[in-house]
Design a protein around this motif. Structure first.
Motif, PDB file in Angstrom:
ATOM      1  N   ASP A  27     -45.267 -17.786  -5.977  1.00  0.00           N
ATOM      2  CA  ASP A  27     -46.009 -17.159  -4.892  1.00  0.00           C
ATOM      3  C   ASP A  27     -46.167 -15.678  -5.223  1.00  0.00           C
ATOM      4  OD1 ASP A  27     -46.683 -15.741  -2.569  1.00  0.00           O
ATOM      5  OD2 ASP A  27     -45.602 -17.126  -1.273  1.00  0.00           O
ATOM      6  N   PRO A  28     -47.367 -15.245  -5.635  1.00  0.00           N
ATOM      7  CA  PRO A  28     -47.544 -13.840  -6.011  1.00  0.00           C
ATOM      8  C   PRO A  28     -47.476 -12.867  -4.831  1.00  0.00           C
ATOM      9  CG  PRO A  28     -49.612 -15.039  -6.239  1.00  0.00           C
ATOM     10  CD  PRO A  28     -48.569 -16.039  -5.872  1.00  0.00           C
ATOM     11  N   GLN A  29     -47.749 -13.335  -3.614  1.00  0.00           N
ATOM     12  CA  GLN A  29     -47.654 -12.451  -2.445  1.00  0.00           C
ATOM     13  C   GLN A  29     -46.201 -12.090  -2.161  1.00  0.00           C
ATOM     14  OE1 GLN A  29     -51.383 -14.846  -1.704  1.00  0.00           O
ATOM     15  NE2 GLN A  29     -49.351 -15.532  -2.043  1.00  0.00           N
ATOM     16  N   ALA A  30     -45.323 -13.108  -2.198  1.00  0.00           N
ATOM     17  CA  ALA A  30     -43.902 -12.894  -1.932  1.00  0.00           C
ATOM     18  C   ALA A  30     -43.135 -12.544  -3.204  1.00  0.00           C
ATOM     19  CB  ALA A  30     -43.296 -14.152  -1.297  1.00  0.00           C
ATOM     20  N   GLU A  31     -43.818 -12.615  -4.351  1.00  0.00           N
ATOM     21  CA  GLU A  31     -43.192 -12.379  -5.656  1.00  0.00           C
ATOM     22  C   GLU A  31     -41.948 -13.243  -5.823  1.00  0.00           C
ATOM     23  OE1 GLU A  31     -42.708  -8.095  -5.840  1.00  0.00           O
ATOM     24  OE2 GLU A  31     -44.819  -7.854  -6.410  1.00  0.00           O
ATOM     25  N   SER A  32     -42.123 -14.546  -5.544  1.00  0.00           N
ATOM     26  CA  SER A  32     -40.977 -15.456  -5.638  1.00  0.00           C
ATOM     27  C   SER A  32     -41.397 -16.845  -6.098  1.00  0.00           C
ATOM     28  CB  SER A  32     -40.245 -15.548  -4.303  1.00  0.00           C
ATOM     29  OG  SER A  32     -41.085 -16.154  -3.340  1.00  0.00           O
ATOM     30  N   LEU A  33     -40.452 -17.509  -6.722  1.00  0.00           N
ATOM     31  CA  LEU A  33     -40.644 -18.899  -7.110  1.00  0.00           C
ATOM     32  C   LEU A  33     -40.670 -19.776  -5.871  1.00  0.00           C
ATOM     33  CD1 LEU A  33     -38.101 -18.910 -10.034  1.00  0.00           C
ATOM     34  CD2 LEU A  33     -40.563 -19.376 -10.277  1.00  0.00           C
TER      35      LEU A  33
END
Length: 118
Positions: free
Chosen positions: A110-116
């Motif tokens: 998830d590029p918005q949350a910068e998380s897998l």
């Protein structure tokens, strides 16, 4: 407005920081560059086909309106696909997309949350 996910073929990064680095590299190399067109990898094509079986990207069927930028396969290059989901269906579609990525042995980020996404 859209909600975005990136799905790629490769080893699962050990943490969110490493995932962000891989995402940035893949995005720049395969999605941002117009210099060289790289056909989507077979595992990405299979993933996208399974995804649009559930959420069609042609405006017909149950998933109609799920995608902010159909056809989905146009956002795939090499080992990565960038999914642009309509915000109104983002929760439902992103859950399925992440689950399907796991089933296909792919990484979902998830590029918005910068998380897998697991």
């Amino acid at each position: 407005m859209s909600y975005d996910l990136a799905v790629w073929d490769g080893e699962r990064p050990r943490d969110n920081h490493q995932a962000g680095t891989v995402y940035d590299e893949f995005y720049e190399r395969y999605l941002e560059s117009d210099d060289v067109v790289v056909p989507p990898a077979p595992r990405i094509v299979g993933y996208v086909e399974a995804l649009i079986d559930r959420y069609p990207d042609d405006g017909s069927g149950v998933g109609s309106g799920a995608w902010a930028s159909p056809p989905v396969i146009n956002e795939a290059s090499g080992p990565i696909v960038y999914l642009l989901m309509s915000y109104s269906k983002a929760e439902e579609v992103s859950e399925y997309a992440a689950s399907l990525a796991r089933e296909h042995g792919l990484v979902c980020y998830d590029p918005q949350a910068e998380s897998l996404r697991s």
